[in-house]
Motif scaffolding. Sequence first.
Motif, PDB file in Angstrom:
ATOM      1  N   SER A  87       0.811  -1.215   0.000  1.00  0.00           N
ATOM      2  CA  SER A  87       0.000   0.000   0.000  1.00  0.00           C
ATOM      3  C   SER A  87       0.846   1.268   0.000  1.00  0.00           C
ATOM      4  CB  SER A  87      -0.928   0.014   1.229  1.00  0.00           C
ATOM      5  OG  SER A  87      -0.176  -0.084   2.428  1.00  0.00           O
ATOM      6  N   ASP A  88       2.171   1.109   0.112  1.00  0.00           N
ATOM      7  CA  ASP A  88       3.047   2.266   0.150  1.00  0.00           C
ATOM      8  C   ASP A  88       3.085   2.944  -1.216  1.00  0.00           C
ATOM      9  OD1 ASP A  88       5.290   3.733   1.665  1.00  0.00           O
ATOM     10  OD2 ASP A  88       6.219   3.209  -0.235  1.00  0.00           O
ATOM     11  N   ILE A  89       2.883   4.267  -1.225  1.00  0.00           N
ATOM     12  CA  ILE A  89       2.852   5.017  -2.476  1.00  0.00           C
ATOM     13  C   ILE A  89       4.173   4.891  -3.226  1.00  0.00           C
ATOM     14  CG2 ILE A  89       2.722   7.332  -3.464  1.00  0.00           C
ATOM     15  CD1 ILE A  89       0.037   6.129  -2.640  1.00  0.00           C
ATOM     16  N   GLY A  90       5.284   4.876  -2.487  1.00  0.00           N
ATOM     17  CA  GLY A  90       6.583   4.751  -3.134  1.00  0.00           C
ATOM     18  C   GLY A  90       6.708   3.474  -3.934  1.00  0.00           C
ATOM     19  N   ASP A  91       6.167   2.370  -3.395  1.00  0.00           N
ATOM     20  CA  ASP A  91       6.205   1.103  -4.115  1.00  0.00           C
ATOM     21  C   ASP A  91       5.405   1.185  -5.413  1.00  0.00           C
ATOM     22  OD1 ASP A  91       7.820  -0.240  -2.280  1.00  0.00           O
ATOM     23  OD2 ASP A  91       6.105  -0.774  -1.024  1.00  0.00           O
ATOM     24  N   LYS A  92       4.234   1.805  -5.319  1.00  0.00           N
ATOM     25  CA  LYS A  92       3.371   1.892  -6.500  1.00  0.00           C
ATOM     26  C   LYS A  92       3.996   2.786  -7.564  1.00  0.00           C
ATOM     27  CE  LYS A  92      -0.817   0.919  -3.872  1.00  0.00           C
ATOM     28  NZ  LYS A  92      -2.081   1.435  -3.325  1.00  0.00           N
ATOM     29  N   VAL A  93       4.597   3.873  -7.138  1.00  0.00           N
ATOM     30  CA  VAL A  93       5.279   4.751  -8.084  1.00  0.00           C
ATOM     31  C   VAL A  93       6.433   4.003  -8.757  1.00  0.00           C
ATOM     32  CG1 VAL A  93       6.706   6.822  -8.314  1.00  0.00           C
ATOM     33  CG2 VAL A  93       4.625   6.883  -6.918  1.00  0.00           C
ATOM     34  N   ALA A  94       7.165   3.210  -7.981  1.00  0.00           N
ATOM     35  CA  ALA A  94       8.268   2.426  -8.543  1.00  0.00           C
ATOM     36  C   ALA A  94       7.748   1.454  -9.601  1.00  0.00           C
ATOM     37  CB  ALA A  94       8.995   1.665  -7.436  1.00  0.00           C
ATOM     38  N   ALA A  95       6.604   0.841  -9.333  1.00  0.00           N
ATOM     39  CA  ALA A  95       6.024  -0.097 -10.292  1.00  0.00           C
ATOM     40  C   ALA A  95       5.610   0.609 -11.578  1.00  0.00           C
ATOM     41  CB  ALA A  95       4.820  -0.801  -9.672  1.00  0.00           C
ATOM     42  N   LEU A  96       4.963   1.752 -11.446  1.00  0.00           N
ATOM     43  CA  LEU A  96       4.549   2.502 -12.629  1.00  0.00           C
ATOM     44  C   LEU A  96       5.751   2.986 -13.418  1.00  0.00           C
ATOM     45  CD1 LEU A  96       1.627   4.555 -11.036  1.00  0.00           C
ATOM     46  CD2 LEU A  96       1.397   2.713 -12.705  1.00  0.00           C
ATOM     47  N   ASP A  97       6.771   3.445 -12.705  1.00  0.00           N
ATOM     48  CA  ASP A  97       7.976   3.926 -13.380  1.00  0.00           C
ATOM     49  C   ASP A  97       8.745   2.793 -14.051  1.00  0.00           C
ATOM     50  OD1 ASP A  97       7.441   6.508 -12.732  1.00  0.00           O
ATOM     51  OD2 ASP A  97       8.827   6.621 -11.040  1.00  0.00           O
ATOM     52  N   SER A  98       8.548   1.566 -13.570  1.00  0.00           N
ATOM     53  CA  SER A  98       9.214   0.413 -14.175  1.00  0.00           C
ATOM     54  C   SER A  98       8.492  -0.085 -15.413  1.00  0.00           C
ATOM     55  CB  SER A  98       9.330  -0.729 -13.158  1.00  0.00           C
ATOM     56  OG  SER A  98      10.176  -0.362 -12.094  1.00  0.00           O
ATOM     57  N   GLY A  99       7.300   0.462 -15.667  1.00  0.00           N
ATOM     58  CA  GLY A  99       6.604   0.107 -16.902  1.00  0.00           C
ATOM     59  C   GLY A  99       5.224  -0.468 -16.751  1.00  0.00           C
ATOM     60  N   ALA A 100       4.717  -0.587 -15.511  1.00  0.00           N
ATOM     61  CA  ALA A 100       3.343  -1.059 -15.342  1.00  0.00           C
ATOM     62  C   ALA A 100       2.379  -0.010 -15.890  1.00  0.00           C
ATOM     63  CB  ALA A 100       3.046  -1.325 -13.868  1.00  0.00           C
ATOM     64  N   ASP A 101       1.314  -0.464 -16.537  1.00  0.00           N
ATOM     65  CA  ASP A 101       0.305   0.465 -17.042  1.00  0.00           C
ATOM     66  C   ASP A 101      -0.689   0.838 -15.957  1.00  0.00           C
ATOM     67  OD1 ASP A 101       0.759   0.531 -20.133  1.00  0.00           O
ATOM     68  OD2 ASP A 101       0.925  -1.573 -19.564  1.00  0.00           O
ATOM     69  N   ASP A 102      -0.873  -0.053 -14.998  1.00  0.00           N
ATOM     70  CA  ASP A 102      -1.854   0.170 -13.946  1.00  0.00           C
ATOM     71  C   ASP A 102      -1.508  -0.763 -12.797  1.00  0.00           C
ATOM     72  OD1 ASP A 102      -4.069   1.122 -12.609  1.00  0.00           O
ATOM     73  OD2 ASP A 102      -5.552   0.288 -13.997  1.00  0.00           O
ATOM     74  N   TYR A 103      -2.126  -0.527 -11.650  1.00  0.00           N
ATOM     75  CA  TYR A 103      -1.973  -1.448 -10.534  1.00  0.00           C
ATOM     76  C   TYR A 103      -3.312  -1.552  -9.808  1.00  0.00           C
ATOM     77  CZ  TYR A 103      -1.623   2.798  -7.703  1.00  0.00           C
ATOM     78  OH  TYR A 103      -1.876   4.014  -7.127  1.00  0.00           O
ATOM     79  N   ILE A 104      -3.504  -2.654  -9.130  1.00  0.00           N
ATOM     80  CA  ILE A 104      -4.709  -2.852  -8.337  1.00  0.00           C
ATOM     81  C   ILE A 104      -4.274  -3.465  -7.013  1.00  0.00           C
ATOM     82  CG2 ILE A 104      -5.212  -5.137  -9.364  1.00  0.00           C
ATOM     83  CD1 ILE A 104      -8.208  -4.344  -9.174  1.00  0.00           C
ATOM     84  N   THR A 105      -4.803  -2.938  -5.911  1.00  0.00           N
ATOM     85  CA  THR A 105      -4.360  -3.330  -4.583  1.00  0.00           C
ATOM     86  C   THR A 105      -5.193  -4.492  -4.053  1.00  0.00           C
ATOM     87  OG1 THR A 105      -3.694  -1.039  -4.146  1.00  0.00           O
ATOM     88  CG2 THR A 105      -3.904  -2.503  -2.245  1.00  0.00           C
ATOM     89  N   LYS A 106      -4.505  -5.536  -3.597  1.00  0.00           N
ATOM     90  CA  LYS A 106      -5.176  -6.677  -2.982  1.00  0.00           C
ATOM     91  C   LYS A 106      -5.591  -6.327  -1.549  1.00  0.00           C
ATOM     92  CE  LYS A 106      -2.467 -10.313  -5.283  1.00  0.00           C
ATOM     93  NZ  LYS A 106      -1.528 -11.423  -5.025  1.00  0.00           N
ATOM     94  N   PRO A 107      -6.721  -6.842  -1.084  1.00  0.00           N
ATOM     95  CA  PRO A 107      -7.746  -7.576  -1.842  1.00  0.00           C
ATOM     96  C   PRO A 107      -8.579  -6.608  -2.671  1.00  0.00           C
ATOM     97  CG  PRO A 107      -8.461  -7.284   0.414  1.00  0.00           C
ATOM     98  CD  PRO A 107      -7.078  -6.709   0.343  1.00  0.00           C
ATOM     99  N   PHE A 108      -9.052  -7.078  -3.818  1.00  0.00           N
ATOM    100  CA  PHE A 108      -9.850  -6.207  -4.685  1.00  0.00           C
ATOM    101  C   PHE A 108     -11.129  -6.929  -5.088  1.00  0.00           C
ATOM    102  CE2 PHE A 108      -6.541  -8.354  -7.200  1.00  0.00           C
ATOM    103  CZ  PHE A 108      -7.310  -9.128  -8.049  1.00  0.00           C
ATOM    104  N   GLU A 109     -12.118  -6.149  -5.474  1.00  0.00           N
ATOM    105  CA  GLU A 109     -13.367  -6.705  -5.981  1.00  0.00           C
ATOM    106  C   GLU A 109     -13.187  -7.030  -7.468  1.00  0.00           C
ATOM    107  OE1 GLU A 109     -15.983  -7.436  -4.230  1.00  0.00           O
ATOM    108  OE2 GLU A 109     -15.243  -6.554  -2.355  1.00  0.00           O
ATOM    109  N   ILE A 110     -13.748  -8.149  -7.887  1.00  0.00           N
ATOM    110  CA  ILE A 110     -13.586  -8.574  -9.271  1.00  0.00           C
ATOM    111  C   ILE A 110     -14.171  -7.554 -10.236  1.00  0.00           C
ATOM    112  CG2 ILE A 110     -15.733  -9.906  -9.323  1.00  0.00           C
ATOM    113  CD1 ILE A 110     -12.375 -10.760 -11.090  1.00  0.00           C
ATOM    114  N   GLU A 111     -15.212  -6.839  -9.814  1.00  0.00           N
ATOM    115  CA  GLU A 111     -15.827  -5.831 -10.681  1.00  0.00           C
ATOM    116  C   GLU A 111     -14.837  -4.724 -11.015  1.00  0.00           C
ATOM    117  OE1 GLU A 111     -17.234  -7.010  -7.964  1.00  0.00           O
ATOM    118  OE2 GLU A 111     -18.993  -8.093  -8.771  1.00  0.00           O
ATOM    119  N   GLU A 112     -13.985  -4.369 -10.036  1.00  0.00           N
ATOM    120  CA  GLU A 112     -12.991  -3.328 -10.284  1.00  0.00           C
ATOM    121  C   GLU A 112     -11.963  -3.808 -11.300  1.00  0.00           C
ATOM    122  OE1 GLU A 112      -9.583  -0.595  -8.037  1.00  0.00           O
ATOM    123  OE2 GLU A 112     -10.702  -2.110  -6.896  1.00  0.00           O
ATOM    124  N   LEU A 113     -11.494  -5.038 -11.132  1.00  0.00           N
ATOM    125  CA  LEU A 113     -10.521  -5.580 -12.076  1.00  0.00           C
ATOM    126  C   LEU A 113     -11.110  -5.673 -13.473  1.00  0.00           C
ATOM    127  CD1 LEU A 113      -7.796  -6.849 -12.745  1.00  0.00           C
ATOM    128  CD2 LEU A 113      -8.748  -9.055 -12.057  1.00  0.00           C
TER     129      LEU A 113
END
Length: 228
Positions: A87-113
Amino acid sequence: MVKPIILIIEDETAIVAYLQTELKFEDYIVLTASDGEMGLSVFEQNSNRINVVLLDWMLPKRDGLEVLRRIRKLNSQVSIILMTAKSDIGDKVAALDSGADDYITKPFEIEELLARLRVTIRHQNKPRPKLYQVSNLVLDLDAHRVTRDGQVIDLTQREFQLLTYLIENADKTLTRDDLLDNVWGVDFNGQYNTADVYIRYLRQKIDDHFYPKLIHTVRSVGYVLRAK
């Protein structure tokens, strides 16, 4: 109509089984891999067919970020959604900067995915030019290459995405919110000046040693890419 193909790289069997069932019900073709090495192997065998990769961050053998970077080297255009319990913002930013187009945080609802997948695939189905040119700047989507005055410019994945959005909207003033929503994703919760930072990176690479200057600041509004 050709069914979209989704590759799930996830080591939790219960999650894989659940996603597989739901995605097949929605008429997706599903491929699966239970660790990072297997995920890369399955991707390499099907790279020209896969529409979206659902990639877990914490994987055996190779972690999600390593897999993400390797996939980007193999295929710069495939869409990658990172699934993470972080849930750390720094981790998510690192993922996006590494080339991810999007991210979804577990646990998530299938409707969101499912909603994120629909948006991602809808964007893929939009007709897009393969080659853009503004003045002596050329962006080639197929080759994933940018040149300025014939000189190849080395960009990170995020810089390439930002430049693509700017050049697709050449001569149109874009706000910081436009950039964050369309390049980093509508759920981006990082620093608001992230867009400014990456605009500066782009300017250093495509404007500082070339003429004419192409990226212009519109005071109190945002930025525009234009030749004059």
